[in-house]
Design an enzyme around this catalytic site. Structure first.
Site, PDB file in Angstrom:
ATOM      1  N   ARG A 243     -10.883   2.976   2.170  1.00 41.01           N
ATOM      2  CA  ARG A 243      -9.677   3.425   1.471  1.00 41.01           C
ATOM      3  C   ARG A 243      -9.975   3.550  -0.018  1.00 41.01           C
ATOM      4  O   ARG A 243     -10.742   2.760  -0.569  1.00 41.01           O
ATOM      5  CB  ARG A 243      -8.539   2.441   1.722  1.00 41.01           C
ATOM      6  CG  ARG A 243      -8.108   2.365   3.185  1.00 41.01           C
ATOM      7  CD  ARG A 243      -7.060   1.294   3.425  1.00 41.01           C
ATOM      8  NE  ARG A 243      -6.654   1.267   4.827  1.00 41.01           N
ATOM      9  CZ  ARG A 243      -7.249   0.560   5.777  1.00 41.01           C
ATOM     10  NH1 ARG A 243      -8.312  -0.181   5.467  1.00 41.01           N
ATOM     11  NH2 ARG A 243      -6.824   0.584   7.019  1.00 41.01           N
ATOM     12  N   LYS A 268      -4.752  -4.195   3.103  1.00 41.64           N
ATOM     13  CA  LYS A 268      -3.714  -3.686   3.988  1.00 41.64           C
ATOM     14  C   LYS A 268      -3.568  -4.508   5.260  1.00 41.64           C
ATOM     15  O   LYS A 268      -2.463  -4.791   5.710  1.00 41.64           O
ATOM     16  CB  LYS A 268      -4.016  -2.227   4.347  1.00 41.64           C
ATOM     17  CG  LYS A 268      -2.954  -1.575   5.218  1.00 41.64           C
ATOM     18  CD  LYS A 268      -3.270  -0.108   5.453  1.00 41.64           C
ATOM     19  CE  LYS A 268      -2.206   0.551   6.326  1.00 41.64           C
ATOM     20  NZ  LYS A 268      -2.493   1.977   6.556  1.00 41.64           N
ATOM     21  N   HIS A 332      -8.488   9.791   0.170  1.00 42.26           N
ATOM     22  CA  HIS A 332      -8.209   9.156   1.456  1.00 42.26           C
ATOM     23  C   HIS A 332      -8.663  10.040   2.617  1.00 42.26           C
ATOM     24  O   HIS A 332      -8.945   9.557   3.718  1.00 42.26           O
ATOM     25  CB  HIS A 332      -6.712   8.864   1.581  1.00 42.26           C
ATOM     26  CG  HIS A 332      -6.379   7.858   2.641  1.00 42.26           C
ATOM     27  ND1 HIS A 332      -6.346   8.177   3.981  1.00 42.26           N
ATOM     28  CD2 HIS A 332      -6.063   6.541   2.559  1.00 42.26           C
ATOM     29  CE1 HIS A 332      -6.015   7.097   4.680  1.00 42.26           C
ATOM     30  NE2 HIS A 332      -5.848   6.093   3.843  1.00 42.26           N
ATOM     31  N   ARG A 335     -11.751   9.564   5.118  1.00 41.64           N
ATOM     32  CA  ARG A 335     -11.676   8.728   6.315  1.00 41.64           C
ATOM     33  C   ARG A 335     -11.431   9.586   7.559  1.00 41.64           C
ATOM     34  O   ARG A 335     -12.111   9.451   8.577  1.00 41.64           O
ATOM     35  CB  ARG A 335     -10.574   7.679   6.155  1.00 41.64           C
ATOM     36  CG  ARG A 335     -10.917   6.627   5.111  1.00 41.64           C
ATOM     37  CD  ARG A 335      -9.729   5.764   4.738  1.00 41.64           C
ATOM     38  NE  ARG A 335      -9.213   4.945   5.829  1.00 41.64           N
ATOM     39  CZ  ARG A 335      -9.782   3.850   6.298  1.00 41.64           C
ATOM     40  NH1 ARG A 335     -10.948   3.447   5.795  1.00 41.64           N
ATOM     41  NH2 ARG A 335      -9.219   3.157   7.259  1.00 41.64           N
ATOM     42  N   HIS A 359      -9.614  -0.692  11.411  1.00 42.64           N
ATOM     43  CA  HIS A 359      -8.331  -0.606  12.075  1.00 42.64           C
ATOM     44  C   HIS A 359      -8.218  -1.714  13.113  1.00 42.64           C
ATOM     45  O   HIS A 359      -9.211  -2.072  13.750  1.00 42.64           O
ATOM     46  CB  HIS A 359      -8.170   0.748  12.771  1.00 42.64           C
ATOM     47  CG  HIS A 359      -7.896   1.863  11.818  1.00 42.64           C
ATOM     48  ND1 HIS A 359      -8.000   3.191  12.171  1.00 42.64           N
ATOM     49  CD2 HIS A 359      -7.525   1.854  10.509  1.00 42.64           C
ATOM     50  CE1 HIS A 359      -7.698   3.952  11.135  1.00 42.64           C
ATOM     51  NE2 HIS A 359      -7.420   3.163  10.108  1.00 42.64           N
ATOM     52  N   TYR A 369      -9.308  -6.480  15.738  1.00 44.22           N
ATOM     53  CA  TYR A 369     -10.495  -6.181  14.933  1.00 44.22           C
ATOM     54  C   TYR A 369     -11.347  -7.409  14.623  1.00 44.22           C
ATOM     55  O   TYR A 369     -10.832  -8.459  14.249  1.00 44.22           O
ATOM     56  CB  TYR A 369     -10.047  -5.519  13.623  1.00 44.22           C
ATOM     57  CG  TYR A 369     -11.191  -5.359  12.642  1.00 44.22           C
ATOM     58  CD1 TYR A 369     -12.111  -4.338  12.803  1.00 44.22           C
ATOM     59  CD2 TYR A 369     -11.368  -6.247  11.587  1.00 44.22           C
ATOM     60  CE1 TYR A 369     -13.172  -4.191  11.933  1.00 44.22           C
ATOM     61  CE2 TYR A 369     -12.425  -6.104  10.710  1.00 44.22           C
ATOM     62  CZ  TYR A 369     -13.316  -5.082  10.892  1.00 44.22           C
ATOM     63  OH  TYR A 369     -14.366  -4.941  10.032  1.00 44.22           O
TER      64      TYR A 369
END
Length: 399
Positions: A243, A268, A332, A335, A359, A369
């Site tokens: 990011r 995030k 961004h 990605r 993610h 994850y």
């Protein structure tokens, strides 16, 4: 006496098959073809035999566990026949496989094929194989929920492919209606997702996913004339596809150039993330190290080196190169670019890609994850991605 692993390993076939007893009806049958676990038991006065498995695939410990499970079935009131129970389980598992989303989807495609031309049929198949089967293909269709369908759709949305997301949802609805007609689903659950995906006319984070466009973008990035800090950040951005906020706040303390790793906390998702660094990424970091290596930030602010690079620096550079950051590419967007090309062009597993994107994608066991999962595949993937980026630049430069 109970059997031992050594006895089982040393057992040799003889002219006639023979048994090695472990107790309570469990034994190992040894013959010229191999070693087989069996359990002899009585069910309402009838002698029966349960086939447990083949050694060494089924170890002594595993055989004893399956033997205990069978005895527990017989101990119930009324008793359950272990052989019949095993057959029922196989039948149920076979039904699940037959009613898996992918199987029904392919069956629907065969049914649907005469009504459409070959190009449309192939495009529909490709969308299912790329966007749905990796995520929900093996699930029994009657057990799927609207959130299960929404997850892969959101991944398409994140690639700025809203039109594709809507088409995939439409196809999914047709598959569910077919399953309802053939008695394998209760209703079309996609009706609950109406409005869940924004209109294709809604603005989203711009990205590039066509190889020709990517090649021209890499050529433009390599020709960018600006501060060395922004130059390096701009070149590194597509290689690591983190990011934008994570890139501009990269700290030297989190980067190990010798181990070729960048470890940091994802703001995030509140998870620790690991980015394997390709040879190209390491070289870029070595280039900027003499400038900022004595400080905290890899990319220092232009006005205050005690702060990280400006939040707008990458997008401002893209604009200076002539790109529209509303419709073509943003910081961004690297990605979505990486995700699409890694899967569609370089054939990497979507689960590996999603882990590298940090993610939270649950696996078959429900585990979310893990920063080190698929790490060897991810190292290989990041290097091949960097090589792909290099080749794109070389092709564009030669044209």
């Amino acid at each position: 006496m109970p059997l031992t692993e050594l006895q089982i390993k040393q057992a040799k076939p003889q002219p006639k098959p023979y048994r090695m007893t472990d107790g309570h009806g469990l034994y190992l049958l040894v013959n010229e073809k191999g070693k087989y676990w069996r359990y002899d038991y009585a069910y309402f006065g009838t002698r029966k035999t349960l086939a447990i498995g083949i050694y060494p695939v089924i170890t002594l410990a595993m055989a004893r566990e399956k033997h205990l499970e069978a005895r527990r079935l017989l101990a119930q009131e009324p008793p359950i026949d272990p052989s019949a129970h095993k057959k029922q389980q196989r039948t149920a598992q076979k039904a699940i496989v037959q009613n898996a989303f992918e199987n029904i989807a392919r069956e629907w495609l065969t049914y649907y094929r005469p009504a459409v031309n070959s190009t449309h049929h192939q495009r529909t198949m490709r969308r299912l194989e790329v966007y749905l089967f990796p995520w929900i293909g093996k699930a029994e269709i009657s057990t799927l929920t609207p959130p299960d369908i929404l997850k892969p759709l959101k991944l398409i949305q994140d690639q700025n492919k809203l039109e594709t997301a809507h088409r995939v949802l439409q196809v999914t609805s047709q598959i569910f209606r077919y399953a309802v007609r053939t008695g394998r689903a209760g209703r079309d659950i996609t009706a609950d997702l109406r409005g869940a995906i924004p209109s294709a006319r809604t603005r989203h984070m711009a990205s590039m996913t066509e190889p020709e466009d990517v090649a021209q973008l890499m050529k433009a990035i390599n020709g960018f004339k600006g501060s060395l800090t922004v130059q390096i950040a701009l070149k590194l951005a597509p290689l690591v596809f983190v990011r934008p906020g994570e890139l501009r706040r990269a700290r030297w303390a989190d980067i190990d150039l010798e181990a070729r790793e960048w470890r940091y906390m994802v703001t995030k998702t509140k998870t620790e993330h690991l980015v394997p660094l390709s040879t190209q990424a390491v070289e870029l970091l070595k280039t900027i190290h003499p400038i900022s290596g004595h400080g905290e930030w890899v990319f220092r602010g232009g006005h205050d080196p005690r702060k990280p690079m400006s939040e707008a620096a990458i997008n401002a550079a893209l604009k200076r190169m002539g790109y529209n950051t509303q419709t073509e590419i943003t910081g961004h967007g690297f990605r979505a670019m990486a995700r699409t090309i890694l899967h569609e062009r370089l054939n990497f597993d979507p689960y590996v890609i999603e882990h590298q994107l940090a993610h939270k994608v649950p696996d078959a066991l429900g585990a979310a994850y893990n920063r080190t999962k698929f790490i060897e595949q991810r190292k290989d993937m990041m290097q091949k991605w960097a090589d792909y980026i290099d080749n794109s630049y070389l092709k564009a430069n030669a044209s």
